[in-house]
Write a protein that holds these residues in place. Sequence first.
Motif, PDB file in Angstrom:
ATOM      1  N   ILE B 492      11.722  24.398  17.954  1.00  0.00           N
ATOM      2  CA  ILE B 492      10.949  23.524  16.954  1.00  0.00           C
ATOM      3  C   ILE B 492      10.287  24.950  15.528  1.00  0.00           C
ATOM      4  CG2 ILE B 492       9.456  21.686  16.661  1.00  0.00           C
ATOM      5  CD1 ILE B 492      10.759  19.973  18.792  1.00  0.00           C
ATOM      6  N   TRP B 493       9.545  25.207  16.693  1.00  0.00           N
ATOM      7  CA  TRP B 493       8.606  25.735  16.544  1.00  0.00           C
ATOM      8  C   TRP B 493       9.617  27.084  15.720  1.00  0.00           C
ATOM      9  CZ3 TRP B 493       8.245  31.661  16.987  1.00  0.00           C
ATOM     10  CH2 TRP B 493       6.591  32.507  16.236  1.00  0.00           C
ATOM     11  N   GLN B 494      10.766  27.821  15.680  1.00  0.00           N
ATOM     12  CA  GLN B 494      11.542  28.220  15.404  1.00  0.00           C
ATOM     13  C   GLN B 494      12.157  27.946  14.407  1.00  0.00           C
ATOM     14  OE1 GLN B 494      14.452  30.048  17.224  1.00  0.00           O
ATOM     15  NE2 GLN B 494      13.604  31.998  16.565  1.00  0.00           N
ATOM     16  N   THR B 495      12.395  26.856  14.318  1.00  0.00           N
ATOM     17  CA  THR B 495      13.013  26.029  13.150  1.00  0.00           C
ATOM     18  C   THR B 495      11.975  25.564  11.931  1.00  0.00           C
ATOM     19  OG1 THR B 495      13.462  24.900  14.645  1.00  0.00           O
ATOM     20  CG2 THR B 495      15.501  24.578  12.745  1.00  0.00           C
ATOM     21  N   LYS B 496      10.612  24.863  12.329  1.00  0.00           N
ATOM     22  CA  LYS B 496      10.079  25.259  10.919  1.00  0.00           C
ATOM     23  C   LYS B 496       9.427  26.222  10.692  1.00  0.00           C
ATOM     24  CE  LYS B 496       7.674  20.791  11.809  1.00  0.00           C
ATOM     25  NZ  LYS B 496       6.908  20.682  13.329  1.00  0.00           N
TER      26      LYS B 496
END
Lengths: 160, 506
Positions: B492-496
């Motif tokens: 999720i962090w990476q996508t953000k």
Amino acid sequence: MGEILIGIVIIILCIIIYFQSGDFPYFNEVHLNAGSFPKLIAILLAFLSLILVISKVKELLSKRAELEKVDVKVYVKKLIKEYKLVFFTLFSLLGYIFLMQYIGFIVTTILFIIVTGYVIGPKSKKDLLIISLVSVIITFSVYAFFQNVLHVRFPTGVLF
Amino acid sequence: MFDLLILGFSEIFQLRILIIIFLGVIVGVLAGLIPGFTVAMAIVLTLPLTFGMDPIAGVAAMIGVFVGGMSGGLISAALLGIPGTPSSIATTFDAYPMAKNGEPGKALSIGIWASFLSSIISLFLLVSIAPQIARFALMFGPWEMFSLIIASLTIIASVTGKSIIKGLIAGLFGLLIATVGADPISGISRFSFDLRALRAGIPFLIVLIGMFAISRLLVLLEQKELTKDSAEKQKDKLESVKFVLQPLKTLRIVLSKPGNLIGASTIGSIIGAIPGAGGSIANIVAYDQAKKWSKKPEKFGTGCEEGVIASEAGNNSTVGGDLIPTVALGIPGSAVTAVLLSALMVHGISPGPLLIVNEPNIVGGIFFAFFVASFWMLITQFFGIRYFMKVTLVPTHVLVPIILFLCVVGTFVLNNRLTDLYILLIMGIIGYLFTKYDFALAPAIIGVILGPIAEVNLRRAFMSDPDWTLFLTRPISLTFLILAALSIAFTIWQTKKSNARTKMIN
């Protein structure tokens, strides 16, 4: 759009599974019975699908202005052109499966390969000849292999 | 440590099995070579042919397909710049320029040697690591097994595909499919909706054939114009390419860069061992790392030897890595190893940590078959590459109906049930819709195969102790659950982050 539909279908499926899971007979299982695990999965899956649907609906609403410009007729025409062969192949596959038990394995297979190959590929006589030859050879060799080596009995139907 | 390998030697070293592996390698190479025809598809379709064999011969055949398929993409990647499989994307970066610079033979033979040597390195890692992991896993109770499955499913969901939520939905959907049919503990029929077709459940292999083979073929049909174009392009290009392979000279080149080879193979093996991550990721990561470690990184992309070695070593070594969790834990990391496991199950062998203890000859057979397959791959590639190239000329309109027919036969042979064919069709449609809307298929497949195991372990855990906090207080189980949570959070962090970056650019 597609994601929303898939999400909704999955949610409906989860609801069905959830309510079907309640009425399994209990044995001596005290804590988890046959319905517990499916229930758990159904709840989680429905929850995630709901998030997906909501986020996609939001996206769709923000793009509404662009969408109104799209001509539906042109769009559908384009869609049909792009996916014509996909639909055709699905239907011929369904026909193949359905007819197999009535007409028999060998005949339907040969027909299926020729018809599908002909519709997908170029429509010259040479190509038709090639695909017919290929279909006969493949069908009989696969049939012979499974019938003789693995002793599988294929549906025979009325003809063979 | 090597007693398993010796045991495998005695199982595999029979003329019949050696020939079976040889044929498997050829099928695999062809599958890797033909654009649109994947290794997973080939291995799914070989499975029905192995039903008549004893388990070792069947598994050996599939290992052959697996190893051959990983190296098959090399040919079209090097000569045409088109990756035949996703696993050879990075191969096009350097092998294609090298071929264009007038050294196609060198590019191919370096690639073949790198594939072969990296397979051997990953085999070494497999043989030394898998038994240790299995021994460790013998301590697992049902809590640990359940948490392990949760962790692998979430990792698969986060590694494959573009969106974690879609990956998780696919994985859970797979778990749900697996609950149809008889309950694994009490045998009650579930969710059959009074349909005769569903009473026996939805067999894993049918889901696999539908989702991986039929849906792929449907995708092929919609981009028909595109593939036809590229097929025509290949025609004039491939026939005009002339090259000389120089096995000995290129072997020296590859061996003169041991760091490069071993580094890329280790990366490939590690990535292969992560559930869900396979050759397509490994070959890019290995290439990237080789570029970073290299003294002359600016040469990468212009046809340098190191680039070819790194990318091909990266994808072939995933085979060994992928087999580590498969053999040691019974958890497949990819569709291909999932088929391998289900082949074992068809023969009545249950995979899991006990596999090495209970069936050492099978495990040894897998190891040694991998070794033999690597050799066959080397030989067939060097001698057969000219003939293999002709196969890319098979037109789509012949390929598609024949493979569809083979899918139908494969499904029918499984249980001799006509109703299964309808399930196949529906699974094909679901798989097609999933691919259309970017739901990754791998989590769904792994979900179907791991679903019953997860359920059995969950219920066993509660039977032996109703306290659910045990999942969180047993240290190994907790570690797996934390791993699962971390993989979700990280994705999720990476996508953000990447979303923010694209916004910045816009």
